[in-house]
Write an enzyme that holds these catalytic residues in place. Sequence first.
Site, PDB file in Angstrom:
ATOM      1  N   LYS A  55      -1.339 -53.507 -98.977  1.00  0.00           N
ATOM      2  CA  LYS A  55      -0.846 -54.774 -98.397  1.00  0.00           C
ATOM      3  C   LYS A  55      -1.209 -55.974 -99.276  1.00  0.00           C
ATOM      4  O   LYS A  55      -1.873 -56.913 -98.851  1.00  0.00           O
ATOM      5  CB  LYS A  55      -1.390 -54.982 -96.981  1.00  0.00           C
TER       6      LYS A  55
HETATM    7  O1  S5P Z   1       2.324 -53.236 -88.905  1.00  0.00           O
HETATM    8  C1  S5P Z   1       1.582 -52.361 -89.327  1.00  0.00           C
HETATM    9  C2  S5P Z   1       1.594 -51.966 -90.661  1.00  0.00           C
HETATM   10  C3  S5P Z   1       0.777 -50.921 -91.065  1.00  0.00           C
HETATM   11  S1  S5P Z   1       0.957 -50.338 -92.660  1.00  0.00           S
HETATM   12  N1  S5P Z   1       0.764 -51.697 -88.481  1.00  0.00           N
HETATM   13  C4  S5P Z   1      -0.066 -50.691 -88.877  1.00  0.00           C
HETATM   14  O2  S5P Z   1      -0.760 -50.133 -88.027  1.00  0.00           O
HETATM   15  N2  S5P Z   1      -0.095 -50.316 -90.194  1.00  0.00           N
HETATM   16  C5  S5P Z   1      -1.017 -49.261 -90.687  1.00  0.00           C
HETATM   17  O3  S5P Z   1      -0.664 -48.041 -90.065  1.00  0.00           O
HETATM   18  C6  S5P Z   1      -2.485 -49.512 -90.363  1.00  0.00           C
HETATM   19  O4  S5P Z   1      -3.141 -50.171 -91.422  1.00  0.00           O
HETATM   20  C7  S5P Z   1      -3.037 -48.123 -90.163  1.00  0.00           C
HETATM   21  O5  S5P Z   1      -3.461 -47.587 -91.394  1.00  0.00           O
HETATM   22  C8  S5P Z   1      -1.850 -47.297 -89.704  1.00  0.00           C
HETATM   23  C9  S5P Z   1      -1.795 -47.066 -88.200  1.00  0.00           C
HETATM   24  O6  S5P Z   1      -2.886 -46.288 -87.778  1.00  0.00           O
HETATM   25  P1  S5P Z   1      -3.072 -45.801 -86.261  1.00  0.00           P
HETATM   26  O7  S5P Z   1      -4.397 -45.128 -86.272  1.00  0.00           O
HETATM   27  O8  S5P Z   1      -3.056 -47.023 -85.390  1.00  0.00           O
HETATM   28  O9  S5P Z   1      -1.930 -44.856 -85.991  1.00  0.00           O
END
Ligand code: S5P
Length: 473
Positions: A306
């Site tokens: 990012k």
């Molecule tokens: O809008 C976003 C963009 C990203 S890249 N929301 C997110 O959650 N992410 C990433 O996706 C975040 O940094 C994390 O690594 C992943 C989601 O993880 P989870 O454990 O919540 O499924």
Amino acid sequence: MTMEYEKQLENLAINLFEIDAVKFGEFTTKTGLKTPIYFDLRVIVSYPIIMDSISKLLYEFAVKDNNCDHLCGVPYTALPVATLLSIKAKMPMLMRRKESKSYGTKKMIEGHYKQGDTCLIIEDVVTSGSSVLETINDLRKEGLRAEEAIVILDREQTGRKNLEDNNVKLKSLFTMTQLLKILVANKKITEEMSANVKSYLQNVQAPVIATSLQRTLIPYEKRAEQATNVIAKKLFDIMAVKKTNLCLSVDLTTCTQILNLVEEVGDHICLLKTHVDIIEDFHLDFTKKIKEMAQRHNFLILEDRKYADIGNTVSLQHTKGLYKINEWADCVTAHSLPGEGILKALNDQDNERGVFLLAEMSSEGNLITPDYTEATAKMAAKYPHLITGFVCQKRDTFVDPGLIQLTPGVQLESSKDDLGQVYNTPEKVVLENGADVIVVGRGIVKAKNPKTQALVYKNRLWECYEKRISTSK
Ligand code: S5P
């Protein structure tokens, strides 16, 4: 419809002909094409009796029994008609601004409404449907649901199909065929003229408008052929071959934990998403091992860095320091916030690399606006060889089938975490929101048995994708 209604419709057609709202002869369109028919319904405002009969007919025909929460006219010709209908049906009106937004995030829709409210669209003439779609897109960006449009005249030149492709049902007071029939029967035009117009309309169809919905109906292997960025092409191919659209977000903090998990789930994923800066014992040897696994299990690596700084700093962050991201990551994520400099910095001509631009975020209360998302898509369009796709939540973000929609914030049930992350289900993100590659982190990483859980996600997400593409067959 009653005889009375039919009679009034006939009178309206004749009146429109008599006030020159519809003209026959030889005209040249704005784009230089010759056309035997010309419509200008703007003149109707000079004829209150005709305005009255149009609004009465539209009311009887399609508004009286409609349950939408609002109605909205497409600027400008349909605005006075929409106003009359709003008063007659006691259906609150919304107004869409047409002028370009010169000052920041000015509201495009005026009036009071709630997210999820339904809105009926009113338009005068439909040719390709593009004006109706512009209004609908602005309403949808505000969270309104617009799935029905009523027009006075359908020119029968692909507008209906274009609207259907965008999930909009069209109802028209007249089709061109009906209008011609009435005018011939009342000796306003000759049979020959009518035939001439019909053959013109058949030969000169309005272009089909590419839509965000259409891209989601195309199978991955076909989209690979349309990709301009090498990584997007590879990723589409991997998805089609391995039958998986699952991206594992491996948010663990030691190299061993990561390598062990990836070894277990590598066969179920198309993309591995890392945050190298959370690894406590990071060393470059780890990246070699991950690359070797990526080859063996056939997946790509996305470093979710990012980037969000000026071009020069991003260039240093990408190539120097501890991580040397450019040496091992197939693609990276970047914010569009700093402007194009960031893309220039990442535009590595010598290597096959890609960038996912963040156009939206999954977290509650994030400050991204619809204007920001739109500007991000425009910025990406200038770098077709570099952009792999967008990190976003909604299908409307882009239309190009060669780009990939990467959607995070996914678990088997919709929920939230304690720090603002919002989770949607596989069905919601793939079928409704247009996700192509789906990012799952804690849903797998924190499961009792991550390997089994990865397979559960893989199968459910793939089923959703198959269902989605089957709707176009
Ligand atoms: O809008 C976003 C963009 C990203 S890249 N929301 C997110 O959650 N992410 C990433 O996706 C975040 O940094 C994390 O690594 C992943 C989601 O993880 P989870 O454990 O919540 O499924």
